[in-house]
Scaffold this active site. Structure first.
Site, mmCIF file in Angstrom:
data_model
loop_
_atom_site.group_PDB
_atom_site.id
_atom_site.type_symbol
_atom_site.label_atom_id
_atom_site.label_comp_id
_atom_site.label_asym_id
_atom_site.label_seq_id
_atom_site.Cartn_x
_atom_site.Cartn_y
_atom_site.Cartn_z
ATOM 1 N N GLU A 150 0.827 -1.220 0.000
ATOM 2 C CA GLU A 150 0.000 0.000 0.000
ATOM 3 C C GLU A 150 0.858 1.267 0.000
ATOM 4 O O GLU A 150 0.499 2.275 0.585
ATOM 5 C CB GLU A 150 -0.959 0.018 1.187
ATOM 6 C CG GLU A 150 -2.010 -1.066 1.160
ATOM 7 C CD GLU A 150 -2.894 -0.993 -0.078
ATOM 8 O OE1 GLU A 150 -2.985 0.080 -0.692
ATOM 9 O OE2 GLU A 150 -3.484 -2.015 -0.428
ATOM 10 N N GLY A 151 1.980 1.216 -0.672
ATOM 11 C CA GLY A 151 2.904 2.342 -0.714
ATOM 12 C C GLY A 151 3.906 2.214 0.414
ATOM 13 O O GLY A 151 3.539 2.290 1.589
#
Length: 590
Positions: free
Chosen positions: A442-443
């Protein structure tokens, strides 16, 4: 048997006492008709049973067995499918979903607490429904009415699952490099062709259909991120009446063999002219996907809190039972051969570090959830916009700081066990492996830090930050607030270093990347200080109602301010050291 027990007393303390959720909901008419204190407490009670008794007991065996791939099909570990069927009967997937399509319409302030329980019970199991909830958000916000009516009800029911397909082998953070293509068909659908990697739950045996949200480029798309569109691609095609049709040309090429979350299938997905449907406007897909990703980033941050809570529960129980050596001040249990290790200062340091960071994170997650609720449900456009700005500022902090502190807490918990913490049967090493991914997907947390400092501070000259620190000053000025001076000093340090970076970045573009991680951590510790001031003040105010609980809260607050918050001093010094030392070596010298 489960060794996780949801901390219901603390969850209610945060929700009802610290943030007075009922007052928040009463000011949001769209929520007021769906939830009140009694409803929220009933949901938390049932969630505690589901996570503690149904899901948590699957965790170790799920890790040992893992997800299995054979000829394009994925089998989840023994017990997962039966547990998932029981889980969806409770409506948990649609907890915060749009009631117009079968969701329960619960506030994010409440659902963040459920998510914590879910991740604490088992991260692998949690991920299957967490991605579905996120996919529903993107569909609800951006898809056509026809797509919403057709796909949201079975997704909220949990009969179908949702996943997001972004990453390609050559395109991770830089999604503008994706090669997956979408070709228009005469009937208004699109043919999607390409391969995606690292797709959580891309294939599994829990649901009858899987809905892939796929980033792809149209033939005439602009270059880079400006040319990305978002498509809904079902594993099995869906007729207009909602019944399932033929299989789509979507296949799972393999699953990854991973360090942790082994029961969660991480898939390579191949789309070979698969039928898909455009969500939102052409070439605006990244913005639509970020509707999902921003909620998912908070969710993954909460994975850090959940794993940390389980680690703390195990470690604190072990420390009270394990006897080893005598207390430095003399024996405490003369009837035993040695004292429990909880008498030793270093063990207490680790436990209190875990406790203060986990409870601080729990409160901050609820605060971010509150802003999401206001942004989504407020009829006052000014308040909604202000809350949305705060969400933009705080999301990267929540994702990265929660997970960085979550790993630290899981390692502390493992350390409390000593050699036993390294042995599989105690469960602590699994938590360390499971939570580690939360800093990456998610980054990555480095990217979150760049987003915070570069986009949310530097780019708007501290506008979002000023609104946040104004809220802190306004609240801590309330009579009866504890630790006001400490919080204000920490806020001033954050503001000072922010202004310093604004000036330095004008002359040296490397300063943002050099300082970003330390800056995010400094921000996180300051935010937690505010949370602890609020919790300590509430504990003092309500002390007579439950002295033992509130004494523990006050003591933990004292530890946070004396032993954790001073970390901001070294972070400030590190940031002000600048970027020059990072470039003292040329590439060949590494």
């Amino acid at each position: 048997m489960s060794d996780y027990n949801a901390p219901l007393r603390d969850l209610r303390f945060v929700l009802h006492e610290v943030f007075n959720a009922q007052k928040v909901w009463d000011q949001l008419p769209k929520l007021q008709e769906n939830v009140d204190i009694d409803t929220a407490d009933a949901i938390l009670e049932e969630a505690a049973k589901v996570t503690g008794q149904l899901i948590s007991p699957l965790s170790r065996e799920g890790d040992e067995q893992g997800a299995r791939w054979h000829n394009g099909l994925v089998t989840t570990p023994d017990g997962f499918k039966e547990a998932y069927n029981t889980y969806i009967q409770g409506g948990w997937v649609g907890l915060s979903g749009n009631p117009d399509y079968g969701g329960m319409g619960m506030p994010k302030m409440l659902s963040v607490q459920f998510e914590e329980m879910l991740y604490a019970a088992d991260s692998s199991f949690a991920l299957y429904s967490a991605l579905t909830s996120g996919a529903c958000l993107a569909i609800d916000a951006h898809a056509s009415a026809a797509l919403k009516s057709l796909y949201l009800p079975p997704l909220y029911e949990g009969r179908w699952a949702g996943v997001m397909c972004l990453t390609e082998a050559h395109a991770g953070t830089d999604l503008g490099l994706i090669r997956t293509r979408a070709t228009p068909n005469s009937d208004g659908s699109y043919s999607i062709t390409g391969s995606k990697i690292f797709i959580t739950g891309g294939e599994q045996d829990l649901t009858e259909n899987i809905i892939h949200l796929v980033l792809a480029k149209l033939p005439d798309a602009p270059q880079g991120a400006r040319g990305i569109s978002l498509f809904l691609v079902p594993k099995i095609k869906v007729h207009a009446d909602g019944s399932l049709g033929a299989a789509n040309t979507v296949t799972c090429g393999s699953i990854e063999h991973k360090m942790g979350i082994k029961a969660s299938a991480t898939c390579v997905m191949n789309f070979d002219g698969a039928t898909g449907y455009l969500i939102g406007e052409p070439n605006k897909g990244l913005a639509a996907m970020f509707t999902m990703m921003n909620y998912e980033r908070l969710s993954i941050g909460i994975q850090g809190i959940g794993c940390a809570e389980t680690s703390y529960q195990r470690a604190s129980n072990y420390a009270r039972e394990r006897i080893q050596s005598r207390a430095a001040t003399g024996m405490k249990h003369p009837d035993q051969a040695a004292d429990p290790i909880i008498v030793h200062p270093d063990v207490r340091r680790m436990l209190l570090t875990m406790k203060s960071l986990t409870e601080g994170g729990r409160a901050f997650a609820c605060y971010v959830g509150k802003q999401l609720d206001i942004a989504k449900f407020s009829s006052d456009s000014h308040l909604a916009a202000k809350a949305q700005d705060l969400v933009a500022l705080l999301t990267p902090v929540a994702k990265a700081f929660f997970t960085d502190m979550g790993l630290d807490s899981c390692i502390h918990g493992q350390q409390v066990f000593g050699g036993h913490g390294y042995i599989r049967e105690w469960g602590q090493e699994q938590l360390v492996r499971d939570v580690r991914i939360a800093q990456i997907y998610e980054g990555t947390n480095g990217i979150q830090a760049l987003d915070l400092l570069g986009r949310k501070i530097i780019a708007n000259r501290g506008e979002y930050l000023n609104a946040f620190t104004h809220s802190i000053r306004e609240q801590v000025s309330t009579p009866g607030t504890l630790y006001t001076d400490e919080v204000l000093t920490a806020v001033e340090r954050l503001e000072h270093i922010s202004q310093w970076l604004l000036r330095e970045a004008e002359n040296n573009s490397n300063e943002v990347g050099a300082a970003s991680v330390e800056y995010l951590h400094l921000f996180g510790y300051v935010a937690y200080a505010w949370m602890w001031s609020r919790m300590a003040s509430t504990a003092q105010k309500n002390h007579a109602q439950d002295p033992d609980f509130y004494d523990a809260k006050l003591a933990t607050a004292a530890f946070y301010f004396s032993r954790i918050l001073p970390r901001t001093l070294s972070l400030e010094a590190s940031i002000k050291a600048g970027s020059d030392s990072l470039f003292g070596l040329n590439a060949e010298q590494f």
